[in-house]
Design a protein around this motif. Structure first.
Motif, PDB file in Angstrom:
ATOM      1  N   ARG A   1       0.833  -1.213   0.000  1.00  0.00           N
ATOM      2  CA  ARG A   1       0.000   0.000   0.000  1.00  0.00           C
ATOM      3  C   ARG A   1       0.861   1.254   0.000  1.00  0.00           C
ATOM      4  O   ARG A   1       0.567   2.232  -0.695  1.00  0.00           O
ATOM      5  N   ALA A   2       1.927   1.248   0.793  1.00  0.00           N
ATOM      6  CA  ALA A   2       2.826   2.400   0.840  1.00  0.00           C
ATOM      7  C   ALA A   2       3.511   2.621  -0.503  1.00  0.00           C
ATOM      8  O   ALA A   2       3.662   3.761  -0.963  1.00  0.00           O
ATOM      9  N   LEU A   3       3.919   1.523  -1.144  1.00  0.00           N
ATOM     10  CA  LEU A   3       4.576   1.632  -2.451  1.00  0.00           C
ATOM     11  C   LEU A   3       3.605   2.143  -3.510  1.00  0.00           C
ATOM     12  O   LEU A   3       3.979   2.953  -4.364  1.00  0.00           O
ATOM     13  N   ILE A   4       2.363   1.672  -3.463  1.00  0.00           N
ATOM     14  CA  ILE A   4       1.355   2.142  -4.413  1.00  0.00           C
ATOM     15  C   ILE A   4       1.121   3.637  -4.228  1.00  0.00           C
ATOM     16  O   ILE A   4       1.024   4.395  -5.197  1.00  0.00           O
ATOM     17  N   ASP A   5       1.034   4.080  -2.976  1.00  0.00           N
ATOM     18  CA  ASP A   5       0.839   5.508  -2.699  1.00  0.00           C
ATOM     19  C   ASP A   5       1.990   6.338  -3.275  1.00  0.00           C
ATOM     20  O   ASP A   5       1.764   7.387  -3.897  1.00  0.00           O
ATOM     21  N   ARG A   6       3.214   5.884  -3.077  1.00  0.00           N
ATOM     22  CA  ARG A   6       4.384   6.614  -3.580  1.00  0.00           C
ATOM     23  C   ARG A   6       4.397   6.627  -5.102  1.00  0.00           C
ATOM     24  O   ARG A   6       4.731   7.638  -5.730  1.00  0.00           O
ATOM     25  N   PHE A   7       4.040   5.495  -5.708  1.00  0.00           N
ATOM     26  CA  PHE A   7       3.998   5.402  -7.163  1.00  0.00           C
ATOM     27  C   PHE A   7       2.963   6.360  -7.743  1.00  0.00           C
ATOM     28  O   PHE A   7       3.236   7.085  -8.714  1.00  0.00           O
ATOM     29  N   LEU A   8       1.769   6.391  -7.174  1.00  0.00           N
ATOM     30  CA  LEU A   8       0.713   7.259  -7.687  1.00  0.00           C
ATOM     31  C   LEU A   8       1.057   8.729  -7.483  1.00  0.00           C
ATOM     32  O   LEU A   8       0.696   9.588  -8.298  1.00  0.00           O
ATOM     33  N   GLU A   9       1.761   9.020  -6.413  1.00  0.00           N
ATOM     34  CA  GLU A   9       2.239  10.392  -6.196  1.00  0.00           C
ATOM     35  C   GLU A   9       3.178  10.799  -7.324  1.00  0.00           C
ATOM     36  O   GLU A   9       3.102  11.912  -7.856  1.00  0.00           O
ATOM     37  N   MET A  10       4.071   9.887  -7.715  1.00  0.00           N
ATOM     38  CA  MET A  10       4.974  10.164  -8.830  1.00  0.00           C
ATOM     39  C   MET A  10       4.198  10.346 -10.129  1.00  0.00           C
ATOM     40  O   MET A  10       4.478  11.252 -10.923  1.00  0.00           O
ATOM     41  N   MET A  11       3.207   9.493 -10.383  1.00  0.00           N
ATOM     42  CA  MET A  11       2.425   9.590 -11.609  1.00  0.00           C
ATOM     43  C   MET A  11       1.705  10.927 -11.706  1.00  0.00           C
ATOM     44  O   MET A  11       1.595  11.507 -12.786  1.00  0.00           O
ATOM     45  N   ALA A  12       1.209  11.418 -10.576  1.00  0.00           N
ATOM     46  CA  ALA A  12       0.526  12.712 -10.584  1.00  0.00           C
ATOM     47  C   ALA A  12       1.504  13.844 -10.836  1.00  0.00           C
ATOM     48  O   ALA A  12       1.231  14.770 -11.607  1.00  0.00           O
ATOM     49  N   ALA A  13       2.670  13.765 -10.191  1.00  0.00           N
ATOM     50  CA  ALA A  13       3.636  14.859 -10.277  1.00  0.00           C
ATOM     51  C   ALA A  13       4.410  14.873 -11.572  1.00  0.00           C
ATOM     52  O   ALA A  13       4.552  15.918 -12.215  1.00  0.00           O
ATOM     53  N   GLU A  14       4.906  13.705 -11.986  1.00  0.00           N
ATOM     54  CA  GLU A  14       5.798  13.656 -13.151  1.00  0.00           C
ATOM     55  C   GLU A  14       5.038  13.484 -14.455  1.00  0.00           C
ATOM     56  O   GLU A  14       5.399  14.073 -15.471  1.00  0.00           O
ATOM     57  N   ARG A  15       3.990  12.693 -14.445  1.00  0.00           N
ATOM     58  CA  ARG A  15       3.274  12.401 -15.684  1.00  0.00           C
ATOM     59  C   ARG A  15       2.007  13.220 -15.847  1.00  0.00           C
ATOM     60  O   ARG A  15       1.387  13.188 -16.901  1.00  0.00           O
ATOM     61  N   GLY A  16       1.597  13.911 -14.773  1.00  0.00           N
ATOM     62  CA  GLY A  16       0.362  14.689 -14.859  1.00  0.00           C
ATOM     63  C   GLY A  16      -0.865  13.814 -15.015  1.00  0.00           C
ATOM     64  O   GLY A  16      -1.846  14.205 -15.656  1.00  0.00           O
ATOM     65  N   ALA A  17      -0.830  12.604 -14.438  1.00  0.00           N
ATOM     66  CA  ALA A  17      -1.951  11.672 -14.563  1.00  0.00           C
ATOM     67  C   ALA A  17      -3.203  12.263 -13.934  1.00  0.00           C
ATOM     68  O   ALA A  17      -3.155  12.891 -12.872  1.00  0.00           O
ATOM     69  N   SER A  18      -4.340  12.072 -14.596  1.00  0.00           N
ATOM     70  CA  SER A  18      -5.606  12.603 -14.094  1.00  0.00           C
ATOM     71  C   SER A  18      -6.085  11.803 -12.887  1.00  0.00           C
ATOM     72  O   SER A  18      -5.607  10.694 -12.618  1.00  0.00           O
ATOM     73  N   ARG A  19      -7.054  12.364 -12.202  1.00  0.00           N
ATOM     74  CA  ARG A  19      -7.611  11.683 -11.026  1.00  0.00           C
ATOM     75  C   ARG A  19      -8.201  10.335 -11.421  1.00  0.00           C
ATOM     76  O   ARG A  19      -8.013   9.331 -10.724  1.00  0.00           O
ATOM     77  N   ASN A  20      -8.904  10.279 -12.560  1.00  0.00           N
ATOM     78  CA  ASN A  20      -9.511   9.015 -12.995  1.00  0.00           C
ATOM     79  C   ASN A  20      -8.445   7.967 -13.318  1.00  0.00           C
ATOM     80  O   ASN A  20      -8.610   6.785 -13.004  1.00  0.00           O
ATOM     81  N   THR A  21      -7.355   8.402 -13.934  1.00  0.00           N
ATOM     82  CA  THR A  21      -6.267   7.475 -14.239  1.00  0.00           C
ATOM     83  C   THR A  21      -5.650   6.933 -12.955  1.00  0.00           C
ATOM     84  O   THR A  21      -5.382   5.729 -12.838  1.00  0.00           O
ATOM     85  N   LEU A  22      -5.446   7.811 -11.983  1.00  0.00           N
ATOM     86  CA  LEU A  22      -4.863   7.382 -10.710  1.00  0.00           C
ATOM     87  C   LEU A  22      -5.779   6.387  -9.995  1.00  0.00           C
ATOM     88  O   LEU A  22      -5.313   5.393  -9.433  1.00  0.00           O
ATOM     89  N   LEU A  23      -7.082   6.648 -10.029  1.00  0.00           N
ATOM     90  CA  LEU A  23      -8.028   5.727  -9.395  1.00  0.00           C
ATOM     91  C   LEU A  23      -8.025   4.370 -10.103  1.00  0.00           C
ATOM     92  O   LEU A  23      -8.058   3.312  -9.452  1.00  0.00           O
TER      93      LEU A  23
END
Length: 309
Positions: free
Chosen positions: A5-27
């Motif tokens: 769970r911690a790794l998933i949280d860190r990964f999604l944080e990176m996706m939002a920051a570096e890739r600009g992933a949308s909220r729907n993509t992150l979900l």
């Protein structure tokens, strides 16, 4: 399980920051990763055999759904490898659904010009703010050299030499590559360096570490808004795409572009040829003499359309 769970949280944080992933993509990515975790037991320690077995579990799914799950897992394990949390990447064992790869988001040269116009205006005052000087250096390097967000924010303080128009960078998979640095970017960094503490190991320090991906993401979004560009269209990764696309449009060699971007496989770089092809089609439709001909004359048929004598 908690580690996952911690790794998933860190990964999604990176996706939002570096890739600009949308909220729907992150979900969607979170659901996909949690679903795989429930199947294989642990994402952090999953092996190739376990990931290869997912093909049977996904057999009834549409190719687009499988492609999204595979994309989430590939990105997740690349992140773990890049961050040094795994020494291998088992995602090569994942199934390869046949789908059409989407074209990357890009900006026009005019839109990029508007970015730099805002920066130039802020730098034209008698005493520019240190944060604007830092922003100038960041954007010059991001767009001018095609750096990944992680590569940019973690640059060492002495990464750029005033007498050397390139730097040696260790990127994804610990692969080294030579990155050309423009005179503009070197000048921007030279202007920024006096504001970097002499004991800082980072070129862009923040607190006890370097600038975060999230902060860089926020800065790029704010700059886009100031330049009159919808912020949702822009991220650090979009500027990297713009660097690649504009170089290719300018006549850059595909192999040289692959080297500059740090792509292990040229197939990844070839996506930009599709972007360029689309531009060429639009150019023909706009500029070719036939584009001005609005009336299509019917052709006389020669297969019996005329009456026999």
């Amino acid at each position: 399980m908690d580690d996952d769970r911690a790794l998933i949280d860190r990964f999604l944080e990176m996706m939002a920051a570096e890739r600009g992933a949308s909220r729907n993509t992150l979900l969607a990515y979170r659901r996909d990763l949690e679903g795989v975790r429930a199947t294989v037991g642990s994402l952090a320690s999953a092996c190739k055999a376990q990931l290869g077995g997912l093909a049977a579990a996904w057999e009834a799914l549409a190719a687009s759904s499988v492609a999204r799950k595979v994309s989430a897992l590939r990105a997740f394990y690349s992140f773990l490898e890049e961050e040094g949390m795994r020494g291998d990447n088992p995602s090569s064992a994942l199934p390869r659904p046949v789908t059409r790869r989407p074209l990357p988001k890009i900006l026009s040269t005019g839109e990029v010009d508007s970015f730099f116009a805002v920066i130039a205006e802020r730098m034209a005052v008698e005493h520019p703010a240190p944060l604007d000087i830092r922003l100038s250096a960041l954007i010059e390097l991001l767009y001018g050299s095609g750096l990944r967000a992680t590569e940019l924010i973690s640059l060492p303080r002495r990464a750029l030499a005033t007498d050397r128009p390139f730097l040696i960078l260790r990127g994804k998979g610990a692969r080294e590559r030579l990155v050309p640095i423009s005179d503009r970017a070197r000048a921007a960094v030279a202007t920024w360096l006096p504001y970097v503490p002499v004991d800082s190991p980072w070129l862009f320090p923040s607190g006890k570490s370097h600038l975060s991906r999230i902060r860089l993401y926020q800065m790029v979004k704010a700059l886009a808004a100031a330049a009159g560009i919808p912020p949702e269209r822009v991220s650090p990764h979009v500027l990297r795409h713009a660097f690649a696309t504009h170089l290719l449009e300018g006549g850059a060699d595909l192999r040289a572009l692959q080297s500059m971007l740090g792509h292990a496989d040229i197939a990844t770089t070839q996506i930009y040829t599709h972007v360029d092809s689309r531009r060429l089609v639009e150019l023909v439709n706009r500029r070719h003499p036939l584009a001005a001909m609005t009336t299509v004359r019917p052709h006389r048929r020669v297969d019996g359309d005329a009456q026999a004598p």
